[in-house]
Each structure stands twice: as structure tokens, then as C-alpha cells.
Design an enzyme around this catalytic site. Structure first.
Site, short mmCIF file in Angstrom:
data_model
loop_
_atom_site.label_atom_id
_atom_site.label_comp_id
_atom_site.label_asym_id
_atom_site.label_seq_id
_atom_site.Cartn_x
_atom_site.Cartn_y
_atom_site.Cartn_z
N SER A 100 34.16 -17.90 -24.23
CA SER A 100 34.19 -19.28 -23.76
C SER A 100 33.42 -20.18 -24.73
O SER A 100 32.58 -19.72 -25.51
CB SER A 100 33.56 -19.39 -22.37
OG SER A 100 32.16 -19.22 -22.47
N ASP A 118 38.26 -19.23 -24.23
CA ASP A 118 38.25 -19.69 -22.84
C ASP A 118 37.55 -21.04 -22.73
O ASP A 118 36.51 -21.27 -23.36
CB ASP A 118 37.52 -18.63 -22.00
CG ASP A 118 37.57 -18.91 -20.51
OD1 ASP A 118 38.54 -19.50 -20.03
OD2 ASP A 118 36.60 -18.52 -19.81
ZN LIG Z 1 37.29 -20.99 -15.75
#
Ligand SMILES: [Zn+2]
Length: 280
Positions: free
Chosen positions: A50, A83
Site C-alpha cells: 500500500s 494498493d
Molecule cells: Zn482498502
């Protein structure tokens, strides 16, 4: 095994009504554990980094190199996914490093802006064969699809997919991020309706707050990519805490990160069965 595209894993899984586990990596031990867990389950898997994890490491390239190398040595198909990217620059960097897919999150923007910015990212990513996941924002809550009360409108979701060209859509059906307990109430009727209305695979975020039986049920109703981050950290940290408590004199980091990694691998194998992950 060579790196696999996320679409090559998710599309057939959606057609077969099976779930794909997409697990977040923070330390290199997460990547090793997720791959080991997927190998033990005999199923493909998605490793995700992420934007927040990239911020923790201070840069994308070093952790991405470790994750991509781990994926390439796996015995099952593994895809590497960016992400929750809010920065088109980070998306471009990930594509340049060899990521097979990105989740571009412009959900904080008004609908029209979200469509415009997401469509531009999709066009650039598709030029190099990169698969794009996106999300609709502000559906019933200020945290977009991640607010527990938020619900995706099926007609708006279909329109968003048509006007952006995204390959998968994160939808709001009752979960929120980083839930401490696994008691989220999912709207299975809405999942089924979204599955009928939206022409691309559906993605569930905040799945760590969902009980096992409900995860299985969500997949059976048409959810395909299931993002899991907090649950693995819960298991990892629990194992580390028990190991340190049992031996206060322990100093070698391998002696407590190792048990954490083993525990995460076992949890990934278990969750892939819960998600009805397809055979590799
Ligand atoms: Zn999420």
C-alpha cells in the site's frame, strides 16, 4: 515461476465464483509468509504494497524489489499489486518496477473528478498491460467505501466502470478498514446485485473485520478479490508477543520474527481455504 498478472488470477476466479486472497506486505517476512502459505494451499495469491507501507519504508523501490523477487521464486502463481495509491506518480513508478496491477484510489474526489483522474490512470496502465482496480467514494459516508454504513449504488458502480475502463471495483457492502474484531455485518443481497450489475470483478476491502463464514458467503455471492491486511498483522504480532514473553532474554530478531512469519503462513493457508481460492 514467473510473475503473474493480477487479471490472470482474478478473472478466472470470478468466472468460477472463487475468491482470491490479496494480502498486504509490510516487512519482507510478510511476503515470504504469504507465498509459503499460498504454496501450502496450492493456490495463486496477490501480494500487495500500500501507499502507506511505502511511506513507512520511505521509498517504493527497495521493498518492491524484495516483494517482486519473492514472487518470482514462488511455486504458485503470484501477482504483485500496488494498493490504495492516491498518487499517479507512485502508480507510474510501480508500473516501471514491474507491478502487474494497481489500485488507484481517487475516492476522496467528487464523482466527476474521480472518473476523470481514474480514466487517465487506466489509459496509461492499459498501455503496458497493467490491470487497474479503483473505488467509488462518498457512498453514504465520509470514508467512502470503507465506512461501515456506506453502500455502493449498483447503477452508479456500473456507470463508473463504463466511463473509466477499470478492471475491478472496490465496493462498499459493510466493511471498514483496520477493524479490531471480526464482526462486520455484510450485505449479501447487495453483493449479489452488484455481481449482476457490474461487469468486472468485485473487491472487498477491510476483510479483516469479517468472520470466516461470512467471507465464504461473500465469495459465494460474487465477491472475488478479498483484501486482508489487519488479520495477518494480528496473527504476526500475537506470535511475536508470545515468543518475547516466553523468553525475556531473547535478542536475536530472527528468533521472534521467525515464529511470526510461520504463524502468518499458516493463517494465509487457512484463509485461502475460507475464500475458496482456486487451485494453482
Ligand atoms: Zn482498502
Amino acid at each position: 515461476m514467473p510473475l503473474t498478472g493480477t487479471g490472470a488470477i482474478v478473472t478466472p476466479a470470478a468466472e468460477a465464483t472463487r475468491g482470491v486472497g490479496a494480502f498486504n506486505v509490510i516487512q519482507i517476512e510478510h511476503a515470504q509468509a504469504i507465498v509459503a502459505g499460498a504454496e501450502a494451499a496450492g493456490s495463486p495469491v496477490v501480494l500487495q504494497l500500500s501507499e502507506n507501507a511505502v511511506r513507512y519504508h520511505g521509498a517504493l523501490a527497495p521493498i518492491a524489489a524484495a516483494v517482486l523477487a519473492t514472487a518470482r521464486t514462488a511455486a504458485v502463481p503470484v501477482a504483485v499489486h500496488l494498493d490504495h495509491a492516491t498518487s499517479p506518480g507512485l502508480v507510474a513508478e510501480a508500473v516501471g518496477l514491474g507491478f502487474g496491477s494497481v489500485m488507484f484510489d481517487a475516492s476522496a474526489l467528487p464523482y466527476g473528478e474521480n472518473v476523470r483522474v481514474t480514466a487517465a490512470v487506466v489509459e496509461r496502465c492499459h498501455a503496458t498491460g497493467v490491470w487497474v482496480e479503483a473505488e467509488l467514494g462518498e457512498v453514504g459516508g465520509k470514508d467512502g467505501v470503507h465506512a461501515p454504513g456506506a453502500r455502493t449504488d449498483p447503477a452508479e458502480a456500473a456507470a463508473f466502470v463504463a466511463s473509466t475502463g477499470v478492471d475491478a471495483l472496490a465496493v462498499a457492502v459493510g466493511t471498514s478498514h483496520a477493524m479490531p474484531t471480526r464482526d462486520a455485518v455484510l450485505d449479501f443481497g447487495l453483493i449479489a446485485e452488484l455481481r449482476r450489475t457490474v461487469p468486472v470483478p468485485l473487491v472487498l476491502h477491510g476483510s479483516s473485520g469479517v468472520a470466516d463464514a461470512h467471507l465464504t458467503h461473500a465469495v459465494e455471492h460474487g465477491m472475488t478479490k478479498v483484501n486482508i491486511a489487519t488479520q495477518l498483522n494480528r496473527v504476526f504480532t500475537g506470535a511475536v508477543r508470545r515468543t518475547l514473553a516466553a523468553d525475556p532474554a531473547l535478542v536475536d530478531t530472527r528468533r521472534y520474527l521467525g515464529p511470526g512469519r510461520t504463524a502468518v503462513a499458516q493463517e494465509v493457508t487457512r484463509l485461502l481455504h475460507v475464500l475458496k481460492a482456486p487451485p494453482a
